[in-house]
Design an enzyme around this catalytic site. Structure first.
Site, PDB file in Angstrom:
ATOM      1  N   THR A  14      36.666  79.016  26.800  1.00 16.69           N
ATOM      2  CA  THR A  14      37.593  78.066  26.181  1.00 16.69           C
ATOM      3  C   THR A  14      36.865  76.858  25.606  1.00 16.69           C
ATOM      4  OG1 THR A  14      37.964  76.819  28.228  1.00 16.69           O
ATOM      5  CG2 THR A  14      39.385  78.726  27.842  1.00 16.69           C
ATOM      6  N   ASP A  15      37.602  76.114  24.796  1.00 15.28           N
ATOM      7  CA  ASP A  15      37.086  74.860  24.266  1.00 15.28           C
ATOM      8  C   ASP A  15      37.601  73.704  25.127  1.00 15.28           C
ATOM      9  OD1 ASP A  15      39.757  74.437  23.499  1.00 15.28           O
ATOM     10  OD2 ASP A  15      39.380  74.912  21.401  1.00 15.28           O
ATOM     11  N   GLN A  16      37.399  72.492  24.693  1.00 12.79           N
ATOM     12  CA  GLN A  16      37.788  71.313  25.471  1.00 12.79           C
ATOM     13  C   GLN A  16      39.299  71.245  25.693  1.00 12.79           C
ATOM     14  OE1 GLN A  16      36.445  67.618  23.787  1.00 12.79           O
ATOM     15  NE2 GLN A  16      36.536  66.559  25.748  1.00 12.79           N
TER      16      GLN A  16
END
Length: 137
Positions: A14-16
């Protein structure tokens, strides 16, 4: 026939914002494809030991809704068609909690030998070829 398996979204995917990076869907397609092949009695390793490679020659993915960290996903895979020296698989990525379709895609692969020359898969691996055809029905 449809093959089904599950995976859980890992933090590293995932990203932030806790949304899955788009490239990870292709890894999930591979998980589904290898599961399907094992279900019909052939693994990638076994095919490669018999000098059969399945490089991707085309891939598509339609993103419908985001997968997020810790979602449990169902990967549905099926054989769309086996034709000549090619096989096309289709995939659905579904969130298990609400059965929501998150993405769908396809991969097309060539049957090639170690030198990347097309091989007559039906002629040399009739049993596997016929099982792949059964999965497309």
């Amino acid at each position: 026939m449809i093959s089904r398996c599950e995976t859980t979204v890992r933090y590293a995917e995932t990203d932030q914002m806790a949304v899955v990076y788009h490239g990870n869907y292709f890894t999930w397609f591979e998980i589904g494809r290898t599961t399907l092949l094992k279900e019909i009695g052939y693994s990638y390793k076994e095919l490669e030991n018999k000098n059969v490679m399945l490089p991707v020659i085309d891939v598509t993915c339609q993103y419908i809704a985001p997968a997020k960290y810790d979602d449990v996903l169902i990967i549905e895979s099926k054989v769309d068609k086996v034709m000549g020296a090619r096989v096309t698989f289709s995939y659905n990525i579904i969130r298990k909690d609400d059965n929501k379709l998150l993405a769908k895609g396809k991969t097309t692969h060539a049957f090639v030998g170690k030198g990347f020359k097309p091989i007559n898969f039906k002629k040399h691996f009739r049993d596997c070829y016929e099982k792949l055809n059964k999965y497309s029905q």
